[in-house]
Design a protein around this motif. Structure first.
Motif, PDB file in Angstrom:
ATOM      1  N   ALA A 312       0.760 -15.575  -3.970  1.00 21.41           N
ATOM      2  CA  ALA A 312       1.660 -14.570  -4.715  1.00 21.41           C
ATOM      3  C   ALA A 312       2.381 -13.646  -4.071  1.00 21.41           C
ATOM      4  O   ALA A 312       1.927 -13.145  -3.023  1.00 21.41           O
ATOM      5  N   LEU A 313       3.620 -13.737  -4.053  1.00 18.11           N
ATOM      6  CA  LEU A 313       4.606 -13.140  -3.178  1.00 18.11           C
ATOM      7  C   LEU A 313       4.947 -11.656  -3.665  1.00 18.11           C
ATOM      8  O   LEU A 313       5.274 -11.491  -5.143  1.00 18.11           O
ATOM      9  N   SER A 314       5.093 -10.981  -2.833  1.00 18.53           N
ATOM     10  CA  SER A 314       5.296  -9.180  -3.189  1.00 18.53           C
ATOM     11  C   SER A 314       6.927  -9.209  -2.931  1.00 18.53           C
ATOM     12  O   SER A 314       7.483  -9.811  -1.975  1.00 18.53           O
ATOM     13  N   TYR A 315       7.244  -8.154  -3.572  1.00 24.16           N
ATOM     14  CA  TYR A 315       8.741  -7.680  -3.272  1.00 24.16           C
ATOM     15  C   TYR A 315       9.008  -7.164  -1.959  1.00 24.16           C
ATOM     16  O   TYR A 315       8.122  -6.748  -1.067  1.00 24.16           O
ATOM     17  N   GLY A 316      10.215  -7.478  -1.325  1.00 23.48           N
ATOM     18  CA  GLY A 316      10.355  -7.096  -0.043  1.00 23.48           C
ATOM     19  C   GLY A 316      10.151  -8.319   1.013  1.00 23.48           C
ATOM     20  O   GLY A 316      10.437  -7.964   1.992  1.00 23.48           O
ATOM     21  N   GLU A 317       9.008  -8.930   0.522  1.00 32.04           N
ATOM     22  CA  GLU A 317       8.751  -9.982   1.597  1.00 32.04           C
ATOM     23  C   GLU A 317       9.609 -10.831   1.957  1.00 32.04           C
ATOM     24  O   GLU A 317       9.837 -11.519   3.018  1.00 32.04           O
ATOM     25  N   VAL A 318      10.406 -11.527   0.973  1.00 30.22           N
ATOM     26  CA  VAL A 318      11.098 -12.644   1.016  1.00 30.22           C
ATOM     27  C   VAL A 318      12.392 -12.539   0.245  1.00 30.22           C
ATOM     28  O   VAL A 318      12.559 -11.743  -0.707  1.00 30.22           O
ATOM     29  N   SER A 319      13.116 -13.396   0.497  1.00 34.25           N
ATOM     30  CA  SER A 319      14.488 -13.367  -0.224  1.00 34.25           C
ATOM     31  C   SER A 319      14.503 -15.075  -0.792  1.00 34.25           C
ATOM     32  O   SER A 319      13.887 -15.787  -0.242  1.00 34.25           O
TER      33      SER A 319
END
Ligand code: BTN
Length: 325
Positions: A312-319
């Motif tokens: 599960a990806l969180s905001y800010g971690e990735v584009s």
């Protein structure tokens, strides 16, 4: 409130109607000369106010200058402060200053006609020229930890979606986590910043910065944004007709409602075009392919890596980019 500000408020409320100088003076408890002086000053600021010796004053229906008086007319909750600036470096920066130094309450907002150093996520800049978009930052004072702030971010995307649909009749799409798209181009970016209590991790306040393009001039758009960024309208004239003060007021009203609910709205799930697609994830300067499964109840994006592993990806971690089909 000054006479000028009160006159502007009345003119905006009764836009297109003829208001007699005498009646205005009586309502405000001032002289007709004071009314005339205030009107003169408003005209010098660019307000199209018609005036005739016996006809009174009329704010032309097409008048569309941003003002705190006009925005306040449309706010459901009027307890916050509203600042409207011609140009600032960044409305988020100004809003953070107001929250810290002036203890501005929730619902307060800073709006600018243009930004000289508009800020985007992940340290990027946000192109914010005059007469192109709405640049605004709203102060919120939610209860909870910084770890809960992802829902706040999704609330902002839903607020813009709802307001644009209601005022402009345009149905936008959402790209996780909080970009809004129209006809395949990004028309709105949102930058949520929070100040927390270092020890408890509680949010002291959050600033939700929204940049919404009404119209984009292709000739002056930076090359790297060509084909990526767009506006709600393809014509300048059409874009100029949108009541900007009303749209800003509606975005704030929707944001306050969504933030109060503090849960991922169905609109956010329904309008999100990322789940069900192959995506490219850029993390720590490395790009990899994955499959976007769904949006979790806390706003994180569930993905499946090529190895089959789920995360599960969180905001800010990735584009994140959609993969070409
Ligand atoms: C992004 O797309 O990366 C987020 C862009 C957020 C832009 C808005 S414009 C108003 C507010 N002030 C800023 O400096 N940034 C936000």
């Amino acid at each position: 409130m000054t006479v000028k500000s009160r006159i502007l408020e009345i003119l905006e409320r009764k836009k297109g109607q003829v208001l007699s100088g005498e009646a205005l003076a009586e309502e405000l408890g001032c002289t007709r000369a004071a009314v005339w002086k205030a009107v003169k000053s408003l005209r010098e600021e660019g307000y199209p106010i018609e005036a005739g010796s016996n006809r009174g004053y009329t704010l032309c229906p097409g008048s569309n200058l941003l003002s705190q008086e006009a925005i306040r007319l449309h706010l459901k909750n009027k307890t916050g402060s509203v600042w409207v600036c011609r140009e600032v470096s960044s409305t988020n920066q100004e809003a953070k200053r107001a929250a810290l130094e002036e203890n501005a309450p929730a619902g307060s907002l800073v709006v600018a006609n243009s930004q000289s150093a508009g800020r985007g996520r992940r340290g990027r800049y946000f192109y914010s020229p005059e007469k192109s978009g709405l640049y605004m930052s709203v102060i919120l004072r939610p209860e909870g930890k910084i770890s809960d702030s992802l829902v706040l971010t999704t609330s902002a995307a839903v607020a813009v979606y709802r307001a644009v649909e209601k005022i402009c009749g345009i149905s936008l799409e959402i790209k996780w986590v909080n970009d809004l798209y129209f006809q395949g181009k990004k028309v709105c970016g949102i930058l949520t910043e929070a100040v927390t209590d270092f020890e408890s991790g509680d949010i002291e306040f959050a600033v939700v910065g929204i940049g919404l393009n009404l119209y984009v001039e292709k000739e002056t758009l930076p090359k790297e944004l060509l084909g990526i960024v767009g506006g709600l309208y393809s014509g300048k004239e059409e874009a100029g007709k949108v009541d900007k003060n009303l749209l800003i007021g509606e975005i704030v009203n929707c944001l306050m409602e969504e933030a109060e609910r503090n849960e991922i709205s169905e609109i956010y799930i329904e309008r999100n075009f990322i789940p069900g697609n192959k995506i490219l994830i850029c993390e720590e300067n490395k790009i990899r392919e994955a499959y976007a499964e769904k949006i979790c109840s806390d706003g994180r994006l569930l993905i499946q890596e090529k190895s089959g592993e789920k995360r599960a990806l969180s905001y800010g971690e990735v584009s994140l980019k959609m993969q070409e089909k």
